[in-house]
Design a protein around this motif. Structure first.
Motif, mmCIF file in Angstrom:
data_model
loop_
_atom_site.group_PDB
_atom_site.id
_atom_site.type_symbol
_atom_site.label_atom_id
_atom_site.label_comp_id
_atom_site.label_asym_id
_atom_site.label_seq_id
_atom_site.Cartn_x
_atom_site.Cartn_y
_atom_site.Cartn_z
ATOM 1 N N PRO A 164 0.826 -1.204 0.000
ATOM 2 C CA PRO A 164 0.000 0.000 0.000
ATOM 3 C C PRO A 164 0.861 1.256 0.000
ATOM 4 C CG PRO A 164 -0.027 -1.059 2.158
ATOM 5 C CD PRO A 164 0.741 -1.961 1.227
ATOM 6 N N PRO A 181 -9.173 0.677 3.771
ATOM 7 C CA PRO A 181 -8.142 -0.341 3.943
ATOM 8 C C PRO A 181 -8.252 -0.950 5.345
ATOM 9 C CG PRO A 181 -7.229 1.621 2.937
ATOM 10 C CD PRO A 181 -8.618 1.972 3.391
ATOM 11 N N ASP A 220 -5.962 -3.759 1.112
ATOM 12 C CA ASP A 220 -4.831 -2.832 1.124
ATOM 13 C C ASP A 220 -4.913 -1.921 -0.086
ATOM 14 O OD1 ASP A 220 -3.468 -3.841 3.447
ATOM 15 O OD2 ASP A 220 -2.888 -5.578 2.240
#
Length: 196
Positions: free
Chosen positions: A69, A82, A103
């Motif tokens: 991420p 997320p 993510d």
């Protein structure tokens, strides 16, 4: 044009309920600020969530890899947050959900991976791939969704490959897979749900 600038400034000051003057801005102020030329220019026309996503900065792009991420995801208005989300397949259980990890990858893309396990018979549902926000409460999913339920499809594993779509409708608090037909065929459908 110069006569409209003080009028627009007065309009914005009244809207903001602050103490402003109607003096013309200095040349420095106008060089750094773009003043709308009409009220239509100030109207927000695109309220679709992807428009609120900010593109990662160049520094973030250099430090984040394809599967990692971006470093600062809190400043982004994500269509899906997320973190961990409940994940269910109705054949296994709605009362005992599994978990998926979501993510942020970049712009409107999210890595999703996780599973739900049944209490008996080795039943499971698993998902692994990338969600891409399309707007209007729809994600496109590219990857694999795998399930095995002892009393569906002869107890054999069913694999669905993207692109497929997850959609939230009405007041429901989850995105449901739209390509619902099970590998068994006929009227057998799977309700794979990723919860908000």
């Amino acid at each position: 044009m110069h006569n409209s600038i003080p009028t627009l400034l007065l309009f914005f000051c009244l809207m903001a309920m602050s103490n402003c003057t109607t003096d013309q801005p200095s040349s420095e102020d106008t060089a750094t600020e773009e003043v709308p030329t009409s009220i239509e220019d100030t109207t927000l026309t695109d309220q679709v969530p992807p428009a609120t996503l900010s593109t990662p900065t160049e520094a973030e792009n250099q430090t984040a890899t394809k599967d990692e991420p971006a470093t600062d995801t809190k400043a982004i208005n994500h269509p899906i947050n997320p973190g961990k989300h409940n994940f269910t397949l109705q054949w296994i259980s709605w009362e005992k959900p599994g978990l998926v990890q979501v993510d942020f990858l970049s712009e409107n893309k999210y890595k999703v991976k996780g599973e739900q396990k049944g209490a008996e018979n080795g039943d499971f549902a698993a998902i692994d791939g990338v969600l891409t926000w399309e707007g209007n409460q729809v994600f496109q999913f590219d990857g694999e969704i795998t399930s095995r339920v002892s009393f569906v499809n002869g107890g054999e594993t069913c694999v669905k490959k993207g692109p497929v779509h997850f959609r939230a409708t009405g007041t429901r608090k989850y995105w449901r897979l739209q390509e619902k037909e099970n590998c068994e065929g006929g009227n057998v459908v799977d309700y794979f749900d990723i919860y908000f």
